[in-house]
Design an enzyme around this catalytic site. Sequence first.
Site, short mmCIF file in Angstrom:
data_model
loop_
_atom_site.label_atom_id
_atom_site.label_comp_id
_atom_site.label_asym_id
_atom_site.label_seq_id
_atom_site.Cartn_x
_atom_site.Cartn_y
_atom_site.Cartn_z
N ASP A 1 21.41 -24.18 30.49
CA ASP A 1 21.86 -23.14 31.41
C ASP A 1 23.36 -23.28 31.58
O ASP A 1 23.92 -24.35 31.33
CB ASP A 1 21.16 -23.25 32.78
CG ASP A 1 21.15 -21.91 33.51
OD1 ASP A 1 20.14 -21.19 33.41
OD2 ASP A 1 22.17 -21.57 34.15
N CYS B 1 12.95 -9.36 33.00
CA CYS B 1 12.16 -8.82 34.11
C CYS B 1 12.68 -7.42 34.43
O CYS B 1 12.87 -7.05 35.57
CB CYS B 1 12.18 -9.73 35.33
SG CYS B 1 13.82 -10.04 36.00
#
Length: 189
Positions: free
Chosen positions: A43, A141
């Site tokens: 990340d 999403c």
Amino acid sequence: QVIAPFLRVEPGQRVIDACAGGGGKTLHLAALMQNKGRIIALDTEAWKLDELKKRARRAGASNIETRVIESSKTIKRLEKSADRLLLDVPCSGLGILRRNPDAKWKLSPEFISKVIELQQHILIDYSTMLKPGGLMVYSTCSLLPAENEKQVVRFLETRTEQFEKVDERWIRPSDGFDGFYMALIKRLK
């Protein structure tokens, strides 16, 4: 909950979760792999990976290693090293508005354009970490085709010799869930 199984991981594999965040999907992958093999959780935010380390310790997941993406060198060092690659990319979040209604006030055409550009960058640059014969999942999403199937088509059009789409799936709010998209892509060479 359906993205990790969609990646088709097996115990003993080397898996990279390239947008790991707090690690919910990373921990699910570790469980599916029976804590065997290796998961590298990447990340750009170190604090998110610190949270993942704490969660992994509590869950007894010992096969997870975290690395902060500090530059393109982090990705380059992992070139052609992953049996499986998860790219759960940043997105507009339009699929989870029911759960997060305030997000609609942050959306603008400019924001969505920047997100689409970032998704392209991640898909193109990070896919190099996948070994030939390996599988990757690209997921969002979001409900927008521009962030989902159109991104995958655009990626594959310029890499027809290297990658092929194996499967894709949409989960829609009309089915009683949040909205998600996922594509399973195989690296050929």
